[in-house]
Scaffold this motif. Structure first.
Motif, PDB file in Angstrom:
ATOM      1  N   ILE A 107      13.342  18.321  -6.252  1.00  0.00           N
ATOM      2  CA  ILE A 107      14.788  18.584  -6.241  1.00  0.00           C
ATOM      3  C   ILE A 107      15.382  18.224  -4.872  1.00  0.00           C
ATOM      4  O   ILE A 107      14.809  18.578  -3.835  1.00  0.00           O
ATOM      5  CB  ILE A 107      15.066  20.076  -6.537  1.00  0.00           C
ATOM      6  CG1 ILE A 107      14.286  20.548  -7.776  1.00  0.00           C
ATOM      7  CG2 ILE A 107      16.569  20.335  -6.674  1.00  0.00           C
ATOM      8  CD1 ILE A 107      14.605  19.815  -9.055  1.00  0.00           C
ATOM      9  N   HIS A 108      16.542  17.571  -4.899  1.00  0.00           N
ATOM     10  CA  HIS A 108      17.211  17.106  -3.677  1.00  0.00           C
ATOM     11  C   HIS A 108      18.706  17.424  -3.704  1.00  0.00           C
ATOM     12  O   HIS A 108      19.257  17.744  -4.752  1.00  0.00           O
ATOM     13  CB  HIS A 108      17.100  15.569  -3.574  1.00  0.00           C
ATOM     14  CG  HIS A 108      15.723  15.040  -3.607  1.00  0.00           C
ATOM     15  ND1 HIS A 108      15.019  14.707  -2.469  1.00  0.00           N
ATOM     16  CD2 HIS A 108      14.889  14.754  -4.656  1.00  0.00           C
ATOM     17  CE1 HIS A 108      13.822  14.252  -2.800  1.00  0.00           C
ATOM     18  NE2 HIS A 108      13.720  14.267  -4.121  1.00  0.00           N
ATOM     19  N   HIS A 109      19.345  17.253  -2.527  1.00  0.00           N
ATOM     20  CA  HIS A 109      20.797  17.082  -2.487  1.00  0.00           C
ATOM     21  C   HIS A 109      21.054  15.729  -1.806  1.00  0.00           C
ATOM     22  O   HIS A 109      20.112  15.092  -1.323  1.00  0.00           O
ATOM     23  CB  HIS A 109      21.497  18.254  -1.763  1.00  0.00           C
ATOM     24  CG  HIS A 109      21.310  18.324  -0.270  1.00  0.00           C
ATOM     25  ND1 HIS A 109      22.095  19.114   0.541  1.00  0.00           N
ATOM     26  CD2 HIS A 109      20.433  17.716   0.582  1.00  0.00           C
ATOM     27  CE1 HIS A 109      21.708  18.994   1.796  1.00  0.00           C
ATOM     28  NE2 HIS A 109      20.708  18.159   1.851  1.00  0.00           N
ATOM     29  N   ASP A 110      22.328  15.298  -1.809  1.00  0.00           N
ATOM     30  CA  ASP A 110      22.596  14.013  -1.146  1.00  0.00           C
ATOM     31  C   ASP A 110      23.194  14.228   0.245  1.00  0.00           C
ATOM     32  O   ASP A 110      23.502  13.258   0.937  1.00  0.00           O
ATOM     33  CB  ASP A 110      23.485  13.100  -2.011  1.00  0.00           C
ATOM     34  CG  ASP A 110      24.829  13.716  -2.367  1.00  0.00           C
ATOM     35  OD1 ASP A 110      25.126  14.825  -1.886  1.00  0.00           O
ATOM     36  OD2 ASP A 110      25.584  13.082  -3.132  1.00  0.00           O
ATOM     37  N   ALA A 168      12.576   6.659  -5.064  1.00  0.00           N
ATOM     38  CA  ALA A 168      12.434   6.605  -3.611  1.00  0.00           C
ATOM     39  C   ALA A 168      13.115   7.860  -3.106  1.00  0.00           C
ATOM     40  O   ALA A 168      14.292   7.864  -2.772  1.00  0.00           O
ATOM     41  CB  ALA A 168      13.082   5.345  -3.056  1.00  0.00           C
ATOM     42  N   HIS A 169      12.366   8.963  -3.156  1.00  0.00           N
ATOM     43  CA  HIS A 169      13.004  10.244  -2.787  1.00  0.00           C
ATOM     44  C   HIS A 169      12.114  11.155  -1.955  1.00  0.00           C
ATOM     45  O   HIS A 169      12.615  12.040  -1.288  1.00  0.00           O
ATOM     46  CB  HIS A 169      13.558  10.953  -4.032  1.00  0.00           C
ATOM     47  CG  HIS A 169      12.562  11.205  -5.132  1.00  0.00           C
ATOM     48  ND1 HIS A 169      11.983  12.430  -5.338  1.00  0.00           N
ATOM     49  CD2 HIS A 169      12.039  10.375  -6.084  1.00  0.00           C
ATOM     50  CE1 HIS A 169      11.160  12.354  -6.381  1.00  0.00           C
ATOM     51  NE2 HIS A 169      11.171  11.116  -6.854  1.00  0.00           N
ATOM     52  N   VAL A 170      10.789  10.944  -1.990  1.00  0.00           N
ATOM     53  CA  VAL A 170       9.905  11.684  -1.080  1.00  0.00           C
ATOM     54  C   VAL A 170       8.957  10.657  -0.476  1.00  0.00           C
ATOM     55  O   VAL A 170       8.065  10.151  -1.169  1.00  0.00           O
ATOM     56  CB  VAL A 170       9.091  12.784  -1.800  1.00  0.00           C
ATOM     57  CG1 VAL A 170       8.294  13.591  -0.762  1.00  0.00           C
ATOM     58  CG2 VAL A 170       9.991  13.706  -2.601  1.00  0.00           C
ATOM     59  N   THR A 219      10.958  21.513  -4.054  1.00  0.00           N
ATOM     60  CA  THR A 219      12.122  20.939  -3.381  1.00  0.00           C
ATOM     61  C   THR A 219      11.601  19.959  -2.334  1.00  0.00           C
ATOM     62  O   THR A 219      10.425  20.014  -1.946  1.00  0.00           O
ATOM     63  CB  THR A 219      12.960  22.029  -2.687  1.00  0.00           C
ATOM     64  OG1 THR A 219      12.177  22.610  -1.647  1.00  0.00           O
ATOM     65  CG2 THR A 219      13.409  23.091  -3.673  1.00  0.00           C
ATOM     66  N   HIS A 220      12.496  19.083  -1.881  1.00  0.00           N
ATOM     67  CA  HIS A 220      12.092  18.060  -0.915  1.00  0.00           C
ATOM     68  C   HIS A 220      11.460  18.690   0.328  1.00  0.00           C
ATOM     69  O   HIS A 220      10.418  18.252   0.801  1.00  0.00           O
ATOM     70  CB  HIS A 220      13.319  17.216  -0.545  1.00  0.00           C
ATOM     71  CG  HIS A 220      13.003  15.950   0.179  1.00  0.00           C
ATOM     72  ND1 HIS A 220      13.982  15.041   0.522  1.00  0.00           N
ATOM     73  CD2 HIS A 220      11.839  15.425   0.649  1.00  0.00           C
ATOM     74  CE1 HIS A 220      13.408  14.025   1.156  1.00  0.00           C
ATOM     75  NE2 HIS A 220      12.119  14.237   1.250  1.00  0.00           N
ATOM     76  N   GLN A 221      12.077  19.766   0.838  1.00  0.00           N
ATOM     77  CA  GLN A 221      11.563  20.366   2.088  1.00  0.00           C
ATOM     78  C   GLN A 221      10.209  21.054   1.897  1.00  0.00           C
ATOM     79  O   GLN A 221       9.539  21.366   2.864  1.00  0.00           O
ATOM     80  CB  GLN A 221      12.575  21.338   2.694  1.00  0.00           C
ATOM     81  CG  GLN A 221      12.826  22.579   1.900  1.00  0.00           C
ATOM     82  CD  GLN A 221      13.803  23.509   2.609  1.00  0.00           C
ATOM     83  OE1 GLN A 221      13.440  24.597   2.988  1.00  0.00           O
ATOM     84  NE2 GLN A 221      15.055  23.066   2.808  1.00  0.00           N
ATOM     85  N   GLU A 227      15.675  18.912   5.825  1.00  0.00           N
ATOM     86  CA  GLU A 227      16.553  20.027   5.467  1.00  0.00           C
ATOM     87  C   GLU A 227      16.859  20.028   3.970  1.00  0.00           C
ATOM     88  O   GLU A 227      17.335  21.017   3.425  1.00  0.00           O
ATOM     89  CB  GLU A 227      17.887  19.914   6.230  1.00  0.00           C
ATOM     90  CG  GLU A 227      17.754  19.943   7.734  1.00  0.00           C
ATOM     91  CD  GLU A 227      17.257  21.277   8.234  1.00  0.00           C
ATOM     92  OE1 GLU A 227      17.851  22.309   7.860  1.00  0.00           O
ATOM     93  OE2 GLU A 227      16.257  21.287   8.988  1.00  0.00           O
ATOM     94  N   CYS A 228      16.634  18.901   3.317  1.00  0.00           N
ATOM     95  CA  CYS A 228      16.941  18.720   1.889  1.00  0.00           C
ATOM     96  C   CYS A 228      16.171  19.748   1.057  1.00  0.00           C
ATOM     97  O   CYS A 228      14.984  19.918   1.295  1.00  0.00           O
ATOM     98  CB  CYS A 228      16.575  17.287   1.479  1.00  0.00           C
ATOM     99  SG  CYS A 228      16.888  16.915  -0.256  1.00  0.00           S
ATOM    100  N   PRO A 229      16.761  20.433   0.100  1.00  0.00           N
ATOM    101  CA  PRO A 229      18.103  20.239  -0.479  1.00  0.00           C
ATOM    102  C   PRO A 229      19.177  21.175   0.106  1.00  0.00           C
ATOM    103  O   PRO A 229      20.124  21.526  -0.614  1.00  0.00           O
ATOM    104  CB  PRO A 229      17.858  20.581  -1.948  1.00  0.00           C
ATOM    105  CG  PRO A 229      16.839  21.685  -1.901  1.00  0.00           C
ATOM    106  CD  PRO A 229      15.975  21.399  -0.707  1.00  0.00           C
TER     107      PRO A 229
HETATM  108 ZN   LIG Z   1      15.739  15.017  -0.519  1.00  0.00          ZN
END
Ligand SMILES: [Zn+2]
Length: 250
Positions: A107-110, A168-170, A219-221, A227-229
């Motif tokens: 899970i991410h935010h932008d 392409a997110h982690v 989550t990404h972090q 810091e994402c999400p």
């Molecule tokens: Zn992210």
């Protein structure tokens, strides 16, 4: 002797009573409550009975039979872009860029404030903004938008990069990893109720679809130093996965 009036009436009553019994038996036979010896009447105007219009149910919509098929309710990529993938950039990590099995979800935010994103048009504008940022990165530009699915503040779910391909997110951990981004900067704002409701429902549906355990929804972090999400979405993700939370109960 001539019958009395009373007897005449009685006879008429008997006659009428018998007629009524016969009619009743005939009707009962038509209604199918008794097995008759005659075949059912066939009328030239008989037509096949059309099935009833299906009634909407509240059950979970069926998933597509195709392994990567777009889940119902997700807005297809064609609604926001006609840009393709830059295929030469798909060989991140030395792989062929194909997704293979879907084994985990991130899970991410932008990290862009989404307070002004309301209409479909707003969301389309933001999706293109994010994609442009990804394909124009100065270092290691992406082949396309990095996420597979994006949730906007109204709770709409959009298709991003095709799930047939790695996202392409982690960095270094995109293999078999389905990427979901919620529009917004969740260090500075809170995710909307509509967005987190969609997030819970969508992630739960993908967990069921691909047999992904809760322990593989991160989550990404939780996977890389970032810091994402954002702290507010991070807090929500901790709660929804905790005992009694929506995802824990999914
Ligand atoms: Zn992210």
């Amino acid at each position: 002797m001539k019958p009395t009036v009373d007897k005449q009436i009685n006879r008429r009553e008997l006659f009428e009573g018998g007629l009524l019994l016969g009619v009743a038996a005939f009707i009962a036979g038509c209604a199918g409550t008794r097995q008759g010896t005659l075949p059912d009447p066939v009328w030239p105007t008989n037509k096949p009975i059309r099935p009833a219009t299906p009634v909407a149910t509240t059950t979970r919509p069926a998933q597509p039979t195709d392994y990567y098929g777009l889940p119902s309710g997700v807005l297809p990529r064609s609604q926001w872009t006609n840009q393709g993938i830059i295929k030469g950039r798909l060989t991140d990590n030395g792989s062929d860029g194909k997704m293979g099995k879907v084994l985990r979800i991130t899970i991410h935010h932008d990290a862009i404030d989404s307070s002004g994103v309301s209409t479909k048009g707003d969301a389309i504008h933001r999706l293109n903004q994010v994609r442009n940022g990804h394909v124009n990165r100065r270092n290691e530009p992406f082949a396309d938008i990095g996420y597979h699915f994006i949730i906007d503040p109204a709770g709409r779910i959009w298709e991003g990069r095709s799930l047939t391909l790695q996202g392409a997110h982690v960095k270094g951990q995109n293999e078999n990893n389905l990427g979901v981004m919620v529009m917004g900067h969740f260090d500075r704002q809170r995710p909307t109720a509509a967005a987190v409701q969609s997030l819970d429902q969508f992630v739960a549906s993908q967990m069921h679809r691909y047999g992904i355990p809760l322990s593989r929804v991160k989550t990404h972090q939780e996977m890389a130093p970032t810091e994402c999400p954002g702290r507010n979405l991070q807090r929500y993700m901790l709660a929804t996965r905790a005992r009694g939370g929506n995802l824990a109960r999914a």
